[in-house]
Motif scaffolding. Structure first.
Motif, PDB file in Angstrom:
ATOM      1  N   GLN A 184     -49.093  -8.198 -23.390  1.00 37.85           N
ATOM      2  CA  GLN A 184     -50.507  -8.537 -23.484  1.00 37.85           C
ATOM      3  C   GLN A 184     -50.666  -9.651 -24.524  1.00 37.85           C
ATOM      4  OE1 GLN A 184     -53.563  -7.646 -21.892  1.00 37.85           O
ATOM      5  NE2 GLN A 184     -54.017  -9.483 -23.084  1.00 37.85           N
ATOM      6  N   PRO A 185     -50.979 -10.865 -24.099  1.00 40.92           N
ATOM      7  CA  PRO A 185     -51.117 -11.948 -25.069  1.00 40.92           C
ATOM      8  C   PRO A 185     -52.279 -11.697 -26.023  1.00 40.92           C
ATOM      9  CG  PRO A 185     -50.945 -12.792 -22.815  1.00 40.92           C
ATOM     10  CD  PRO A 185     -51.172 -11.319 -22.714  1.00 40.92           C
ATOM     11  N   HIS A 189     -54.636 -16.895 -26.305  1.00 33.74           N
ATOM     12  CA  HIS A 189     -53.334 -17.393 -25.861  1.00 33.74           C
ATOM     13  C   HIS A 189     -53.367 -17.663 -24.348  1.00 33.74           C
ATOM     14  CE1 HIS A 189     -50.447 -16.288 -29.370  1.00 33.74           C
ATOM     15  NE2 HIS A 189     -51.651 -16.606 -29.828  1.00 33.74           N
ATOM     16  N   GLY A 190     -53.948 -18.803 -23.966  1.00 34.02           N
ATOM     17  CA  GLY A 190     -54.025 -19.153 -22.558  1.00 34.02           C
ATOM     18  C   GLY A 190     -52.721 -19.674 -21.991  1.00 34.02           C
ATOM     19  N   ILE A 191     -51.836 -20.189 -22.867  1.00 32.67           N
ATOM     20  CA  ILE A 191     -50.515 -20.682 -22.461  1.00 32.67           C
ATOM     21  C   ILE A 191     -49.524 -19.525 -22.509  1.00 32.67           C
ATOM     22  CG2 ILE A 191     -48.623 -22.246 -23.055  1.00 32.67           C
ATOM     23  CD1 ILE A 191     -51.084 -23.705 -22.071  1.00 32.67           C
ATOM     24  N   ALA A 192     -48.718 -19.362 -21.450  1.00 32.47           N
ATOM     25  CA  ALA A 192     -47.655 -18.345 -21.451  1.00 32.47           C
ATOM     26  C   ALA A 192     -46.551 -18.761 -20.496  1.00 32.47           C
ATOM     27  CB  ALA A 192     -48.192 -16.971 -21.068  1.00 32.47           C
ATOM     28  N   TRP A 193     -45.312 -18.528 -20.909  1.00 29.47           N
ATOM     29  CA  TRP A 193     -44.143 -18.862 -20.090  1.00 29.47           C
ATOM     30  C   TRP A 193     -43.006 -17.916 -20.435  1.00 29.47           C
ATOM     31  CZ3 TRP A 193     -39.933 -19.926 -23.080  1.00 29.47           C
ATOM     32  CH2 TRP A 193     -40.185 -20.348 -24.396  1.00 29.47           C
ATOM     33  N   VAL A 194     -42.004 -17.862 -19.557  1.00 22.20           N
ATOM     34  CA  VAL A 194     -40.838 -17.011 -19.782  1.00 22.20           C
ATOM     35  C   VAL A 194     -39.597 -17.735 -19.282  1.00 22.20           C
ATOM     36  CG1 VAL A 194     -40.990 -15.819 -17.556  1.00 22.20           C
ATOM     37  CG2 VAL A 194     -39.959 -14.650 -19.503  1.00 22.20           C
ATOM     38  N   SER A 195     -38.452 -17.490 -19.922  1.00 22.33           N
ATOM     39  CA  SER A 195     -37.184 -18.101 -19.500  1.00 22.33           C
ATOM     40  C   SER A 195     -36.061 -17.084 -19.629  1.00 22.33           C
ATOM     41  CB  SER A 195     -36.864 -19.337 -20.347  1.00 22.33           C
ATOM     42  OG  SER A 195     -35.675 -19.956 -19.895  1.00 22.33           O
ATOM     43  N   PRO A 196     -35.586 -16.518 -18.495  1.00 19.23           N
ATOM     44  CA  PRO A 196     -34.460 -15.577 -18.542  1.00 19.23           C
ATOM     45  C   PRO A 196     -33.121 -16.314 -18.596  1.00 19.23           C
ATOM     46  CG  PRO A 196     -35.352 -15.695 -16.314  1.00 19.23           C
ATOM     47  CD  PRO A 196     -36.188 -16.605 -17.165  1.00 19.23           C
ATOM     48  N   ASP A 220     -54.531 -12.658 -19.238  1.00 18.61           N
ATOM     49  CA  ASP A 220     -54.214 -11.390 -18.597  1.00 18.61           C
ATOM     50  C   ASP A 220     -52.828 -10.889 -19.005  1.00 18.61           C
ATOM     51  OD1 ASP A 220     -56.624 -11.562 -17.314  1.00 18.61           O
ATOM     52  OD2 ASP A 220     -55.776 -12.270 -15.402  1.00 18.61           O
ATOM     53  N   THR A 221     -52.638  -9.590 -18.868  1.00 19.08           N
ATOM     54  CA  THR A 221     -51.337  -8.974 -19.117  1.00 19.08           C
ATOM     55  C   THR A 221     -50.311  -9.491 -18.115  1.00 19.08           C
ATOM     56  OG1 THR A 221     -52.390  -6.984 -19.968  1.00 19.08           O
ATOM     57  CG2 THR A 221     -50.121  -6.757 -19.206  1.00 19.08           C
ATOM     58  N   ILE A 222     -49.061  -9.620 -18.565  1.00 21.42           N
ATOM     59  CA  ILE A 222     -47.955 -10.012 -17.698  1.00 21.42           C
ATOM     60  C   ILE A 222     -46.987  -8.836 -17.616  1.00 21.42           C
ATOM     61  CG2 ILE A 222     -46.148 -11.715 -17.252  1.00 21.42           C
ATOM     62  CD1 ILE A 222     -47.629 -13.570 -19.226  1.00 21.42           C
ATOM     63  N   ASP A 223     -46.688  -8.388 -16.398  1.00 18.74           N
ATOM     64  CA  ASP A 223     -45.817  -7.235 -16.174  1.00 18.74           C
ATOM     65  C   ASP A 223     -44.450  -7.695 -15.688  1.00 18.74           C
ATOM     66  OD1 ASP A 223     -47.794  -5.143 -16.706  1.00 18.74           O
ATOM     67  OD2 ASP A 223     -48.770  -5.862 -14.881  1.00 18.74           O
ATOM     68  N   PHE A 224     -43.392  -7.087 -16.253  1.00 19.22           N
ATOM     69  CA  PHE A 224     -42.014  -7.453 -15.939  1.00 19.22           C
ATOM     70  C   PHE A 224     -41.225  -6.214 -15.519  1.00 19.22           C
ATOM     71  CE2 PHE A 224     -43.419 -10.420 -19.257  1.00 19.22           C
ATOM     72  CZ  PHE A 224     -43.150 -11.647 -18.658  1.00 19.22           C
TER      73      PHE A 224
END
Length: 278
Positions: A184-185, A189-196, A220-224
């Motif tokens: 949950q940002p 925090h409108g910017i969000a990214w992920v790098s596996p 919004d929440t990001i679910d992984f």
């Protein structure tokens, strides 16, 4: 491997890239490309460095940014013109706030390759020509909230020892096969990214592997959900409201700020040359 449970549909992935792979790194973000989209995050390399017995690139300059290096495996030596030198072990973190100008360098040591991420963040006008300083964090000093190490910012009731004027989070996360985790940002925090970098990561309806994925602008929440043991970095931030004015190793908010930074870099270069000739 367990059956993969798909995360519930949520904040969608808006952009994906596998980067530009070169000899010892994969450039996932650059200031002239995706960095414009996700600023203050303006640069990201996933690196894999073999030990060579000498610094990888020698000393090189920066201004207007802070560089943040996370060591995932192996050991790296470092040196910078703020007077710091030493070794970053597995799990260690380097924060180099270049401000108005600094030179630094380093390379792999020992018998194993060094793997990790290097991130650049654009500094606000109040800091982009300020004094350079560095922080080096031992693994045991990096706080964690569940599976997430908090490299920068605050999450899950803990905060990094690194302080920034701009509001941003940078997390290093490990999930076991089949494990679900939600982020949950913070507000704004409108910017969000992920790098596996290891395993396969499922987010919304996307299957992510060895790439960067940028999420739709929202809070919004990001679910992984992890497929295989999975390791990744995640960033979120309040958007950087300033232009990116680029030098070769520098990023500033205006041409005049860039000119000041590059002039300071040149002064340090001459000092280094004078010291080397003595």
């Amino acid at each position: 491997m367990s059956a993969v449970l798909s995360p519930k549909p949520g904040r969608p992935v808006q952009y994906r890239s596998r980067g530009q792979r070169q000899a010892w790194f994969n450039r996932l973000v650059s200031p002239s490309g995706l960095g414009e989209r996700i600023k203050p995050f303006v640069f990201l390399d996933d690196f894999d460095i073999a030990p060579s017995g000498k610094p990888l690139s020698g000393l090189h300059p920066h201004s207007g940014i802070a560089t943040l290096t996370v060591i995932v495996s192996g050991q790296m030596e470092y040196i910078d013109t703020t007077g710091k030198t030493g070794i970053l072990p597995t799990g260690g973190v380097e924060w180099m706030n270049a401000g108005g100008g600094v030179w630094h360098g380093g390379g792999a040591i020992g018998n194993s390759n060094v793997r990790g991420f290097q991130l650049w963040v654009a500094l606000p006008p109040e800091d982009e020509n300020g004094p350079a300083y560095s922080q080096y964090l031992a693994p045991e000093t990096v706080p964690a909230a569940g599976p997430a190490r908090v490299i920068l910012g605050s999450y899950g009731g803990v905060s990094s020892a690194i302080r920034t004027r701009a509001s941003m989070n940078y997390l290093h996360v490990r999930l076991q096969d089949g494990e679900a985790w939600s982020y949950q940002p913070p507000a704004g925090h409108g910017i969000a990214w992920v790098s596996p970098m290891r395993g396969v990561l499922h987010a919304s309806e996307a299957r992510l592997e060895n790439e960067i994925a940028v999420f739709e602008d929202s809070q919004d929440t990001i679910d992984f959900v992890a497929q295989g043991d999975t390791e990744f970095v995640l960033g979120s931030a309040v958007p950087h409201p300033h232009d990116l004015v680029l030098g070769y190793y520098s990023v500033h908010t205006s041409q005049s700020a860039l000119d000041r930074g590059e002039a300071s870099i040149e002064v340090i270069r001459k000092q280094l040359e004078a010291e080397a000739s003595q």
